[in-house]
Design a protein around this motif. Sequence first.
Motif, PDB file in Angstrom:
ATOM      1  N   THR A  16       0.833  -1.209   0.000  1.00  0.00           N
ATOM      2  CA  THR A  16       0.000   0.000   0.000  1.00  0.00           C
ATOM      3  C   THR A  16       0.863   1.252   0.000  1.00  0.00           C
ATOM      4  O   THR A  16       0.608   2.199  -0.756  1.00  0.00           O
ATOM      5  CB  THR A  16      -0.954  -0.005   1.205  1.00  0.00           C
ATOM      6  OG1 THR A  16      -1.775  -1.177   1.143  1.00  0.00           O
ATOM      7  CG2 THR A  16      -1.851   1.223   1.210  1.00  0.00           C
ATOM      8  N   LEU A  17       1.908   1.270   0.821  1.00  0.00           N
ATOM      9  CA  LEU A  17       2.799   2.432   0.859  1.00  0.00           C
ATOM     10  C   LEU A  17       3.549   2.603  -0.464  1.00  0.00           C
ATOM     11  O   LEU A  17       3.713   3.731  -0.956  1.00  0.00           O
ATOM     12  CB  LEU A  17       3.784   2.311   2.022  1.00  0.00           C
ATOM     13  CG  LEU A  17       3.166   2.424   3.418  1.00  0.00           C
ATOM     14  CD1 LEU A  17       4.213   2.141   4.487  1.00  0.00           C
ATOM     15  CD2 LEU A  17       2.521   3.785   3.619  1.00  0.00           C
ATOM     16  N   ALA A  18       3.988   1.505  -1.058  1.00  0.00           N
ATOM     17  CA  ALA A  18       4.664   1.572  -2.352  1.00  0.00           C
ATOM     18  C   ALA A  18       3.711   2.096  -3.430  1.00  0.00           C
ATOM     19  O   ALA A  18       4.101   2.913  -4.277  1.00  0.00           O
ATOM     20  CB  ALA A  18       5.208   0.202  -2.743  1.00  0.00           C
ATOM     21  N   LEU A  19       2.474   1.662  -3.388  1.00  0.00           N
ATOM     22  CA  LEU A  19       1.478   2.127  -4.356  1.00  0.00           C
ATOM     23  C   LEU A  19       1.227   3.623  -4.202  1.00  0.00           C
ATOM     24  O   LEU A  19       1.169   4.358  -5.196  1.00  0.00           O
ATOM     25  CB  LEU A  19       0.181   1.340  -4.194  1.00  0.00           C
ATOM     26  CG  LEU A  19      -0.963   1.695  -5.130  1.00  0.00           C
ATOM     27  CD1 LEU A  19      -0.536   1.612  -6.585  1.00  0.00           C
ATOM     28  CD2 LEU A  19      -2.156   0.788  -4.860  1.00  0.00           C
ATOM     29  N   GLU A  20       1.128   4.102  -2.984  1.00  0.00           N
ATOM     30  CA  GLU A  20       0.921   5.532  -2.764  1.00  0.00           C
ATOM     31  C   GLU A  20       2.118   6.346  -3.265  1.00  0.00           C
ATOM     32  O   GLU A  20       1.938   7.422  -3.828  1.00  0.00           O
ATOM     33  CB  GLU A  20       0.640   5.806  -1.289  1.00  0.00           C
ATOM     34  CG  GLU A  20      -0.724   5.295  -0.864  1.00  0.00           C
ATOM     35  CD  GLU A  20      -0.975   5.398   0.634  1.00  0.00           C
ATOM     36  OE1 GLU A  20      -0.183   6.051   1.350  1.00  0.00           O
ATOM     37  OE2 GLU A  20      -1.964   4.812   1.094  1.00  0.00           O
ATOM     38  N   ARG A  21       3.335   5.833  -3.079  1.00  0.00           N
ATOM     39  CA  ARG A  21       4.518   6.525  -3.595  1.00  0.00           C
ATOM     40  C   ARG A  21       4.503   6.578  -5.121  1.00  0.00           C
ATOM     41  O   ARG A  21       4.797   7.616  -5.729  1.00  0.00           O
ATOM     42  CB  ARG A  21       5.803   5.847  -3.110  1.00  0.00           C
ATOM     43  CG  ARG A  21       6.161   6.161  -1.671  1.00  0.00           C
ATOM     44  CD  ARG A  21       7.562   5.696  -1.311  1.00  0.00           C
ATOM     45  NE  ARG A  21       7.896   4.347  -1.715  1.00  0.00           N
ATOM     46  CZ  ARG A  21       7.708   3.251  -0.980  1.00  0.00           C
ATOM     47  NH1 ARG A  21       7.174   3.355   0.224  1.00  0.00           N
ATOM     48  NH2 ARG A  21       8.044   2.065  -1.428  1.00  0.00           N
ATOM     49  N   LEU A  22       4.169   5.452  -5.752  1.00  0.00           N
ATOM     50  CA  LEU A  22       4.111   5.413  -7.220  1.00  0.00           C
ATOM     51  C   LEU A  22       3.049   6.369  -7.760  1.00  0.00           C
ATOM     52  O   LEU A  22       3.282   7.084  -8.741  1.00  0.00           O
ATOM     53  CB  LEU A  22       3.832   3.987  -7.704  1.00  0.00           C
ATOM     54  CG  LEU A  22       4.978   2.997  -7.583  1.00  0.00           C
ATOM     55  CD1 LEU A  22       4.489   1.565  -7.836  1.00  0.00           C
ATOM     56  CD2 LEU A  22       6.098   3.349  -8.550  1.00  0.00           C
ATOM     57  N   VAL A  23       1.880   6.382  -7.126  1.00  0.00           N
ATOM     58  CA  VAL A  23       0.800   7.276  -7.563  1.00  0.00           C
ATOM     59  C   VAL A  23       1.239   8.727  -7.445  1.00  0.00           C
ATOM     60  O   VAL A  23       0.996   9.532  -8.347  1.00  0.00           O
ATOM     61  CB  VAL A  23      -0.490   6.997  -6.752  1.00  0.00           C
ATOM     62  CG1 VAL A  23      -1.506   8.113  -6.910  1.00  0.00           C
ATOM     63  CG2 VAL A  23      -1.098   5.666  -7.180  1.00  0.00           C
ATOM     64  N   THR A  24       1.919   9.068  -6.363  1.00  0.00           N
ATOM     65  CA  THR A  24       2.396  10.441  -6.188  1.00  0.00           C
ATOM     66  C   THR A  24       3.418  10.799  -7.258  1.00  0.00           C
ATOM     67  O   THR A  24       3.376  11.886  -7.838  1.00  0.00           O
ATOM     68  CB  THR A  24       2.999  10.644  -4.783  1.00  0.00           C
ATOM     69  OG1 THR A  24       1.988  10.363  -3.806  1.00  0.00           O
ATOM     70  CG2 THR A  24       3.505  12.057  -4.595  1.00  0.00           C
ATOM     71  N   GLU A  25       4.334   9.891  -7.551  1.00  0.00           N
ATOM     72  CA  GLU A  25       5.358  10.165  -8.565  1.00  0.00           C
ATOM     73  C   GLU A  25       4.761  10.342  -9.956  1.00  0.00           C
ATOM     74  O   GLU A  25       5.281  11.092 -10.769  1.00  0.00           O
ATOM     75  CB  GLU A  25       6.404   9.047  -8.591  1.00  0.00           C
ATOM     76  CG  GLU A  25       7.341   9.063  -7.414  1.00  0.00           C
ATOM     77  CD  GLU A  25       8.139  10.355  -7.289  1.00  0.00           C
ATOM     78  OE1 GLU A  25       8.603  10.890  -8.322  1.00  0.00           O
ATOM     79  OE2 GLU A  25       8.281  10.835  -6.167  1.00  0.00           O
ATOM     80  N   LEU A  26       3.678   9.641 -10.239  1.00  0.00           N
ATOM     81  CA  LEU A  26       3.055   9.705 -11.572  1.00  0.00           C
ATOM     82  C   LEU A  26       1.865  10.660 -11.623  1.00  0.00           C
ATOM     83  O   LEU A  26       1.145  10.705 -12.617  1.00  0.00           O
ATOM     84  CB  LEU A  26       2.604   8.302 -11.995  1.00  0.00           C
ATOM     85  CG  LEU A  26       3.719   7.276 -12.158  1.00  0.00           C
ATOM     86  CD1 LEU A  26       3.126   5.889 -12.379  1.00  0.00           C
ATOM     87  CD2 LEU A  26       4.630   7.662 -13.303  1.00  0.00           C
ATOM     88  N   ALA A  27       1.666  11.436 -10.570  1.00  0.00           N
ATOM     89  CA  ALA A  27       0.459  12.251 -10.404  1.00  0.00           C
ATOM     90  C   ALA A  27       0.095  13.094 -11.618  1.00  0.00           C
ATOM     91  O   ALA A  27      -1.075  13.150 -11.990  1.00  0.00           O
ATOM     92  CB  ALA A  27       0.600  13.145  -9.174  1.00  0.00           C
TER      93      ALA A  27
END
Length: 185
Positions: free
Chosen positions: A148-159
């Motif tokens: 979940t934390l990795a997914l949130e980081r990826l989503v933020t990077e690709l925002a």
Amino acid sequence: MRHRITPFADRMPVRRPITPHLLAAVARRPVHRAEEVLESWCTDVEAVTDLGRVLVFRECVIGRPRPLLLEAVNHLRAARRADARHDAWASDEWETDHDPPSVPQRVLALMAAGQEAHDLVDGASRMARGGRPLPPDPTEWTPMIDLTLALERLVTELAGSIRIGSAAVVDARLAGEMPGLTWAA
């Protein structure tokens, strides 16, 4: 320097760049767990944003392109600037016996007094815990949290280039907070 932002109509669905295999590799967890987390997380986000709500994370905001989304982003950036200056959070609502409020809690409190407060439930901010039930086996908790934390980081990077259903993702990090390229040998 801010990331280049793609117009909303040209943004790709989040499941195209973020695949279960990528998520598993980033979190160093099994692909079958990554598939479960990606599917349930995206489904939950789509359901919430389809109701016209915004999701406020520590580094990004997700919601339909509306004034409420912009106000949440503005308040999140203000809270992050205050943290960077080490300003103390002062409010009668938060007693000194408790831990200081999190960044999303402060954003929601600011939104309750903001221009789009009429869009908040009952005119007040509601803290929705963005969690899902943990598996019964405690050995599975850490992989789920990591994913979940990795997914949130990826989503933020690709925002600036993705969408989740009909919702935009807005990176609310300050310019100096954005990681640059680093090389290792």
